[in-house]
Design an enzyme around this catalytic site. Structure first.
Site, PDB file in Angstrom:
ATOM      1  N   GLY A  62       0.809  -1.225   0.000  1.00 44.22           N
ATOM      2  CA  GLY A  62       0.000   0.000   0.000  1.00 44.22           C
ATOM      3  C   GLY A  62       0.837   1.267   0.000  1.00 44.22           C
ATOM      4  O   GLY A  62       0.353   2.347   0.325  1.00 44.22           O
ATOM      5  N   GLY A  82       2.374   2.440  -2.703  1.00 41.32           N
ATOM      6  CA  GLY A  82       2.466   2.990  -4.058  1.00 41.32           C
ATOM      7  C   GLY A  82       3.726   2.521  -4.761  1.00 41.32           C
ATOM      8  O   GLY A  82       4.196   3.140  -5.717  1.00 41.32           O
ATOM      9  N   SER A  84       3.982  -0.704  -5.898  1.00 48.10           N
ATOM     10  CA  SER A  84       3.585  -1.831  -6.750  1.00 48.10           C
ATOM     11  C   SER A  84       3.940  -3.208  -6.215  1.00 48.10           C
ATOM     12  O   SER A  84       4.507  -4.033  -6.925  1.00 48.10           O
ATOM     13  CB  SER A  84       4.201  -1.695  -8.150  1.00 48.10           C
ATOM     14  OG  SER A  84       3.818  -0.508  -8.691  1.00 48.10           O
ATOM     15  N   GLU A  96      -5.031  -7.794 -12.873  1.00 46.42           N
ATOM     16  CA  GLU A  96      -5.618  -6.669 -12.124  1.00 46.42           C
ATOM     17  C   GLU A  96      -7.020  -6.359 -12.649  1.00 46.42           C
ATOM     18  O   GLU A  96      -7.958  -6.148 -11.883  1.00 46.42           O
ATOM     19  CB  GLU A  96      -4.745  -5.405 -12.274  1.00 46.42           C
ATOM     20  CG  GLU A  96      -3.341  -5.536 -11.752  1.00 46.42           C
ATOM     21  CD  GLU A  96      -3.222  -5.216 -10.262  1.00 46.42           C
ATOM     22  OE1 GLU A  96      -4.224  -4.828  -9.641  1.00 46.42           O
ATOM     23  OE2 GLU A  96      -2.107  -5.391  -9.738  1.00 46.42           O
ATOM     24  N   ASP A 139       3.368  -0.550 -13.902  1.00 47.14           N
ATOM     25  CA  ASP A 139       3.923  -1.291 -12.763  1.00 47.14           C
ATOM     26  C   ASP A 139       4.463  -2.655 -13.197  1.00 47.14           C
ATOM     27  O   ASP A 139       5.564  -3.060 -12.817  1.00 47.14           O
ATOM     28  CB  ASP A 139       2.855  -1.490 -11.685  1.00 47.14           C
ATOM     29  CG  ASP A 139       2.276  -0.171 -11.220  1.00 47.14           C
ATOM     30  OD1 ASP A 139       2.822   0.881 -11.601  1.00 47.14           O
ATOM     31  OD2 ASP A 139       1.276  -0.195 -10.491  1.00 47.14           O
ATOM     32  N   TYR A 151      -9.694   5.191  -8.236  1.00 49.70           N
ATOM     33  CA  TYR A 151      -8.717   5.047  -9.323  1.00 49.70           C
ATOM     34  C   TYR A 151      -9.448   4.847 -10.652  1.00 49.70           C
ATOM     35  O   TYR A 151      -9.193   5.550 -11.638  1.00 49.70           O
ATOM     36  CB  TYR A 151      -7.782   3.866  -9.042  1.00 49.70           C
ATOM     37  CG  TYR A 151      -6.745   3.636 -10.118  1.00 49.70           C
ATOM     38  CD1 TYR A 151      -5.496   4.228 -10.051  1.00 49.70           C
ATOM     39  CD2 TYR A 151      -7.025   2.833 -11.224  1.00 49.70           C
ATOM     40  CE1 TYR A 151      -4.541   4.022 -11.043  1.00 49.70           C
ATOM     41  CE2 TYR A 151      -6.083   2.621 -12.226  1.00 49.70           C
ATOM     42  CZ  TYR A 151      -4.849   3.217 -12.128  1.00 49.70           C
ATOM     43  OH  TYR A 151      -3.913   3.014 -13.115  1.00 49.70           O
TER      44      TYR A 151
HETATM   45  C1  GLA Z   1      -0.993   2.598 -10.200  1.00 48.75           C
HETATM   46  C2  GLA Z   1      -1.338   1.814 -11.467  1.00 48.75           C
HETATM   47  C3  GLA Z   1      -0.467   2.244 -12.641  1.00 48.75           C
HETATM   48  C4  GLA Z   1      -0.478   3.758 -12.815  1.00 48.75           C
HETATM   49  C5  GLA Z   1      -0.217   4.458 -11.480  1.00 48.75           C
HETATM   50  C6  GLA Z   1      -0.372   5.956 -11.576  1.00 48.75           C
HETATM   51  O1  GLA Z   1       0.295   2.285  -9.763  1.00 48.75           O
HETATM   52  O2  GLA Z   1      -1.184   0.440 -11.244  1.00 48.75           O
HETATM   53  O3  GLA Z   1      -0.895   1.604 -13.806  1.00 48.75           O
HETATM   54  O4  GLA Z   1      -1.681   4.202 -13.394  1.00 48.75           O
HETATM   55  O5  GLA Z   1      -1.080   3.992 -10.453  1.00 48.75           O
HETATM   56  O6  GLA Z   1       0.586   6.479 -12.417  1.00 48.75           O
END
Ligand code: GLA
Length: 386
Positions: free
Chosen positions: A120, A122, A124, A159, A171, A221
């Site tokens: 969580g 950011g 990935s 996903e 990601d 999102y």
């Molecule tokens: C997440 C998504 C990515 C991208 C980012 C924002 O990490 O998985 O595909 O859209 O947000 O840049």
């Protein structure tokens, strides 16, 4: 990631057996946020932390999976069309389904996995998990005939179809293609990419994690993505003569022309995306000249756009961004999908210690807990360890 730790848990759970070990990393992104699903550019790099899995085929139809960090176990049949309920299991299940769709005969296997990429944040962790399993399935059941791009795309499809996040490709791409010491500029429209060595003299990259857990599963999102698609569609309707698939194909003038037809909120979001597309290109140019001051300037502009126009920041991220600015940090912005997670900071060596300490102190005074400091080391993409 400590291989002995994973091995120990695998052996304990599966009667002393030994399998093969695979690793895939999380990622950072220097600039280019929420541009991937708009066909724009992104500028990620893999990090050295990620997910490690020990996997051993078990000559049955059953997947027996143990998530070491969560102390959670799940099992299901390779032919099961429902799959496990827990989100971590759904990533594995999704990768298996996608490999099956590519014609790979996936057999049952035992697996234990663990990670050191903060969840969580950011960074990935979910793409790291998907690509780690992609590399493992490729090696164990496909004779390594599946390409790196197919692995990344299978992760993205996982996903979309099995987790419910309509993410872009950044990601999974970064986790699969990462290279030590290199960032990558990916054109998310053509999927062409270039490596950019990243070892600036006298600067460091550091992440500061608010530890506010970002959660992309759910609507915010996907909502942003829908806004962008509505605007691109409105522009396409006016320009039958042009091929307009995403905001990547749109100009500032196109945007101006549909102002009256789209909501103010959609307009604001599209404005961010067009600006971000330009900013990535400015950063590439600046990097080629070694102009890190310009890189940093663009990072601050990105943060402002993500916070005010795209509305994916949060109070704690804005707070850390301001602390960075006050400390004279060259560039700072929230990173990744948003709604929590980290800021990424480009800091002069001479200011580094003071910045990190000030961020810890100020954040603690404001929110009663310390943020997590994560120095950035750019590492390799998904691979077999042994
Ligand atoms: C997440 C998504 C990515 C991208 C980012 C924002 O990490 O998985 O595909 O859209 O947000 O840049």
């Amino acid at each position: 990631m400590d291989i002995e730790f994973v091995r120990k848990h695998f052996a304990k759970r599966f009667n002393g057996k030994q399998g093969h070990v695979y690793f895939s990393p999380g990622r950072i992104n220097l600039i280019g946020e929420h541009t991937d699903y708009n066909g724009g550019f992104v500028f990620p790099g893999a990090v050295t932390c990620g997910i490690m899995a020990e996997v051993c085929p078990n000559a049955t139809d059953t997947i027996r999976a143990y998530a070491i960090d969560l102390e959670a176990y799940a099992q299901w049949s390779v032919n099961d069309i429902e799959g496990p309920k827990d989100t971590w299991g759904r990533y594995i299940y999704g990768m298996i389904r996608e490999f099956q769709a590519l014609g790979v005969k996936v057999g049952g296997f035992d697996v234990a996995f663990a990670g050191d990429v903060p969840l969580g944040a950011g960074m990935s962790s979910s793409a790291a998990l998907e690509v780690c399993f992609g590399v493992a399935l490729n090696d164990l059941f496909a004779n390594n005939t599946i390409t790196t791009w197919q692995i990344a795309l299978a992760g993205q499809a996982t996903e979309h179809k099995y987790v419910g996040v309509n993410c872009g490709i950044m990601d999974q791409f970064a986790s699969a293609f990462g290279k030590k010491g290199q960032l990558m500029r990916l054109d998310c429209n053509s999927l062409e990419f270039e490596y950019y060595p990243f070892a600036p003299e006298a600067y460091k990259l550091v992440l500061i994690n608010t530890c506010v857990k970002h959660e992309l599963v759910g609507s915010p999102y996907n909502d942003r993505r829908c806004s962008c698609e509505r605007v691109a569609k409105a522009i396409a309707a006016k320009h039958g003569e042009r091929k307009i698939n995403t905001l990547r194909d749109c100009t500032w003038q196109d945007l101006e022309e549909v102002k009256a037809e789209v909501s103010a909120e959609d307009m604001q979001r599209a404005t961010f995306v067009l600006g971000e597309k330009d900013r990535v290109l400015s950063v590439c140019e600046a990097l080629q000249k070694g102009d890190y001051e310009e890189v940093g300037k663009q990072m601050y502009l990105t943060h402002e756009g993500l916070s005010k126009d795209y509305e994916v920041s949060c109070e704690e991220l804005d707070f850390l961004n301001k602390v960075a600015k006050d400390c004279g940090v060259t560039g700072s912005r929230m990173m990744g999908g948003g709604f929590g997670g980290c800021t990424i900071n480009l800091v002069k060596d001479a200011l580094y210690d003071n910045f990190v300490q000030t961020a810890i102190d100020k954040f603690k005074a404001q929110y009663g807990k310390e943020p997590q400091i994560i120095p950035v080391h750019i590492g390799d993409g998904g691979h077999k360890i042994c």
